[in-house]
Design a protein around this motif. Structure first.
Motif, short mmCIF file in Angstrom:
data_model
loop_
_atom_site.label_atom_id
_atom_site.label_comp_id
_atom_site.label_asym_id
_atom_site.label_seq_id
_atom_site.Cartn_x
_atom_site.Cartn_y
_atom_site.Cartn_z
N VAL A 166 35.71 37.20 43.01
CA VAL A 166 36.21 38.07 41.93
C VAL A 166 35.67 39.49 42.03
O VAL A 166 36.29 40.42 41.50
CB VAL A 166 35.93 37.48 40.51
CG1 VAL A 166 36.65 36.17 40.33
CG2 VAL A 166 34.46 37.35 40.23
N SER B 76 30.55 31.17 34.72
CA SER B 76 31.04 30.54 35.95
C SER B 76 30.81 29.03 35.89
O SER B 76 31.65 28.24 36.33
CB SER B 76 30.33 31.11 37.17
OG SER B 76 30.35 32.49 37.13
N ASP C 44 41.61 41.02 44.77
CA ASP C 44 42.66 40.73 43.78
C ASP C 44 43.55 39.67 44.42
O ASP C 44 43.83 39.75 45.62
CB ASP C 44 43.48 41.98 43.49
CG ASP C 44 42.68 43.00 42.67
OD1 ASP C 44 41.93 42.58 41.79
OD2 ASP C 44 42.79 44.22 42.97
N ARG D 85 39.98 44.55 46.41
CA ARG D 85 40.03 44.85 44.98
C ARG D 85 40.43 46.31 44.74
O ARG D 85 39.94 47.21 45.44
CB ARG D 85 38.65 44.58 44.39
CG ARG D 85 38.55 44.85 42.92
CD ARG D 85 37.21 44.41 42.41
NE ARG D 85 37.04 44.75 41.02
CZ ARG D 85 35.93 44.51 40.34
NH1 ARG D 85 34.92 43.94 40.93
NH2 ARG D 85 35.86 44.86 39.08
N TRP E 190 39.85 35.16 34.16
CA TRP E 190 39.57 36.03 35.32
C TRP E 190 38.72 37.23 34.88
O TRP E 190 37.71 37.55 35.51
CB TRP E 190 40.91 36.47 35.94
CG TRP E 190 40.74 37.44 37.07
CD1 TRP E 190 40.60 38.78 36.98
CD2 TRP E 190 40.65 37.12 38.47
NE1 TRP E 190 40.45 39.34 38.22
CE2 TRP E 190 40.47 38.34 39.17
CE3 TRP E 190 40.70 35.93 39.20
CZ2 TRP E 190 40.35 38.41 40.56
CZ3 TRP E 190 40.59 36.01 40.59
CH2 TRP E 190 40.41 37.23 41.25
N ASN E 191 39.14 37.88 33.79
CA ASN E 191 38.43 39.09 33.34
C ASN E 191 37.00 38.78 32.93
O ASN E 191 36.07 39.52 33.28
CB ASN E 191 39.17 39.73 32.16
CG ASN E 191 40.47 40.35 32.64
OD1 ASN E 191 40.63 40.63 33.84
ND2 ASN E 191 41.42 40.52 31.74
N ILE F 50 41.85 30.19 37.60
CA ILE F 50 41.46 31.56 37.18
C ILE F 50 42.60 32.55 37.43
O ILE F 50 42.75 33.51 36.71
CB ILE F 50 40.12 32.04 37.79
CG1 ILE F 50 40.18 32.11 39.30
CG2 ILE F 50 38.96 31.18 37.32
CD1 ILE F 50 38.92 32.70 39.92
N MET F 51 43.41 32.28 38.46
CA MET F 51 44.56 33.15 38.70
C MET F 51 45.58 33.03 37.57
O MET F 51 46.22 33.98 37.19
CB MET F 51 45.24 32.74 40.01
CG MET F 51 44.82 33.58 41.17
SD MET F 51 45.73 33.28 42.68
CE MET F 51 46.71 31.90 42.48
N PRO G 275 44.47 35.08 32.96
CA PRO G 275 43.88 36.42 33.09
C PRO G 275 42.63 36.62 32.23
O PRO G 275 41.70 37.30 32.64
CB PRO G 275 45.01 37.35 32.62
CG PRO G 275 46.25 36.54 32.72
CD PRO G 275 45.90 35.11 32.61
N ARG H 224 34.99 38.04 36.06
CA ARG H 224 34.73 39.26 36.82
C ARG H 224 33.63 40.08 36.14
O ARG H 224 32.73 40.61 36.80
CB ARG H 224 36.01 40.09 36.94
CG ARG H 224 35.89 41.22 37.90
CD ARG H 224 37.23 41.87 38.16
NE ARG H 224 37.76 41.55 39.47
CZ ARG H 224 38.88 42.07 39.95
NH1 ARG H 224 39.60 42.90 39.22
NH2 ARG H 224 39.30 41.77 41.17
#
Ligand code: HEM
Length: 496
Positions: free
Chosen positions: A451, A347, A455, A483, A316-317, A309-310, A313, A320
């Protein structure tokens, strides 16, 4: 005639007869072997004694293992080999693997290598078969059942929070270390209540499990300093700690305890030949097996999920956004519920895709109980059948761009159901992982708090490898920060 001469003559005749019989037997055995060889799939047994073990290990210690893919290309989806000291037929296609796993207890039984059985012990579920396994399996399924898991969601969340809250204070953390601690604490509490919550006993057990894992698939050379010997010693220490530091101490009020439960259950099952001493040994072994199976796998999945996930992006978005939505729907940051967990659909796809690319269990081992004819080839009785699930998870027939991390491929609504990707991360058939739901719940709760609160930034470039388990050269060092408040949501995010 001279009697000595006669006796001498008889001796010669006897010698010739015995020699002829031996030659005939050898010839017929060779003939038999030649007939069997003809029916085996293609492949190579590699070096004498070692077979292809070192070649396989060397390949898995790289970031892009090619051993299975190259063999598959050369010999087809099934091939013969010699791995971990055993003659085996390797299968790389998901349909064949599913068939093998579904025939557990019939044409196949569990067949893990010697090092694995010695290190984990003869009484862990994966070493047992027949009636002993069936009764242990009933216990496992019952003790990891969904109703119980629902009740334990607050405990899992609490453990995740305790662990994650320490990350920001530390700044740069080794995700491997942290996720090992977290996953160990979850499964230890699940099995043994608060006794193993934290502290020196917990630390020493976790360290011993590191050593144990290194020896699981090592060559079984019991010599001081070898991974195998170190693992056996770690196993002995774990069993001693379980007995002396945990079980013999009074159980705190309200604690669940699978140790006592399993012992009572097995006593009632009353399997023939079970003395009280044997029962205690079986129980210790059972708990050791569960602590291992329940934390090494889940920790590895968390570790790789963080990396993927890192590195992506967009993932990740979207992740989140899913969790921000869940969070804002809760009154004053209330605890997560089972329904929240069931709503974490993206997820789930992230977890599935992580397990597809970096499943902690690369091979499942079975042994043929009879000659089995499969896809036009023979699997001889007594031979190992190695189900290469990592390879099946990279099959381009089912997975476009198989090396890419793409969680969207698992969102079934956008898939043609006929092409639903075959996932074997939790095995299949009667031995399907009984801890799958616990692992998924734990991972989802972990992702939620990760998340929504932090960060992350990689501290250095790391090299990935896959033997004995998937890992990173420096344990995945990551800088963790609270975050950025500017990215926090105060309203429900509708579009993602
Ligand atoms: C991401 C996490 C996990 C993965 C990928 C995973 C994977 C697997 C796989 C592939 C098998 C089948 C082995 C075979 O057929 O030879 C298995 C079996 C098993 N798993 Fe898991 N597992 C995970 C988490 C857990 C957890 C959390 C527990 C328990 C606390 C657990 C307990 C077991 C046990 C006891 C077996 C043996 C079942 C039997 O032989 O009947 N696993 N797991």
């Amino acid at each position: 005639m001279d009697t000595t001469l006669v006796l001498h003559g008889l001796e010669i005749v006897a010698f010739i007869c015995v020699s002829l019989t031996l030659i005939m037997q050898l010839w017929s055995r060779n003939n038999e072997q030649a007939k069997i060889n003809k029916r085996l799939p293609g492949g190579s047994f590699g070096l004498p004694l070692l077979g292809e073990t070192l070649k396989y290990m060397a390949s898995m210690k790289t970031s892009m293992p090619t051993f299975m893919a190259e063999h598959r290309q050369k010999y087809g989806e099934m091939f013969k080999s010699k791995l971990m000291g055993a003659f085996c037929i390797v299968t790389t296609k998901s349909d064949t693997i599913k068939w093998v796993l579904a025939h557990e207890g019939k044409q196949f039984v569990t067949g893990y290598p010697k090092s694995f059985r010695k290190v984990l012990g003869e009484y862990t579920a994966l070493s047992l078969h027949g009636e002993q396994w069936k009764s242990t399996r009933r216990f496992l399924v019952n003790s990891l059942r969904v109703e119980l898991l629902k009740e334990r969601i607050p405990m899992i969340e609490q453990t995740v929070l305790e662990n994650l809250n320490s990350w920001a204070i530390k700044g740069c953390v080794s995700i491997r270390e942290e996720t090992k601690t977290l996953a160990f604490n979850v499964v230890a509490q699940y099995l043994l209540g608060s006794r193993l919550k934290s502290g020196p006993v917990n630390d020493s057990l976790r360290n011993d499990f590191y050593v144990l894992t290194e020896g699981l698939f090592a060559l079984p050379i019991n010599f001081p300093g070898t991974n195998f010997r170190n693992a056996l010693e770690a196993r002995a220490r774990i069993l001693k700690t379980l007995e002396e530091d945990i079980v013999s101490k009074p159980r705190p009020a309200g604690d669940e305890d699978q140790y006592v439960d399993y012992m009572d259950y097995m006593r009632k099952e009353n399997l023939p030949g079970t003395t009280d001493e044997l029962l205690r040994e079986k129980t210790r072994c059972h708990i050791l097996g569960l602590l291992f199976a329940g934390h090494e796998t889940a920790a590895s999945a968390m570790l790789f999920a963080v990396k993927y996930i890192m590195d992506n992006p967009r993932v990740w978005n979207e992740l989140r956004a899913e969790h921000d939505n869940i969070q804002v729907s809760k009154f004053e940051g209330g605890n997560l519920t089972w329904d929240d967990y069931k709503n974490m659909r993206f997820s789930q796809s992230v977890i599935t895709e992580t397990l597809r690319l970096a499943n902690p269990v690369a091979l499942l081992w079975r042994e043929a109980t009879e000659d089995v004819q499969l896809n036009g080839s023979l699997i001889p009785k007594g031979w190992k059948t190695v189900c290469a699930i990592r390879e099946a998870h990279h099959d381009p027939e089912f997975f476009d761009h198989p090396h890419e991390f793409n969680p969207w491929r698992h969102q079934h609504e956008v898939l043609n159901p006929a092409k639903k990707p075959p996932l074997l991360a939790f095995g299949g058939g009667p031995r399907y992982c009984p801890g799958a739901e616990l692992a998924r719940a734990e991972l989802c709760i972990f992702l939620h708090h990760l998340v929504t609160k932090f960060d992350l930034k990689a501290c250095e470039t790391e090299i990935v490898s896959f033997f004995p388990v998937p890992m990173f050269s420096n344990g995945l060092q990551v800088r963790v920060q609270e975050r950025d408040p500017a990215t926090k949501c105060s309203q429900k995010i509708m579009a993602y």
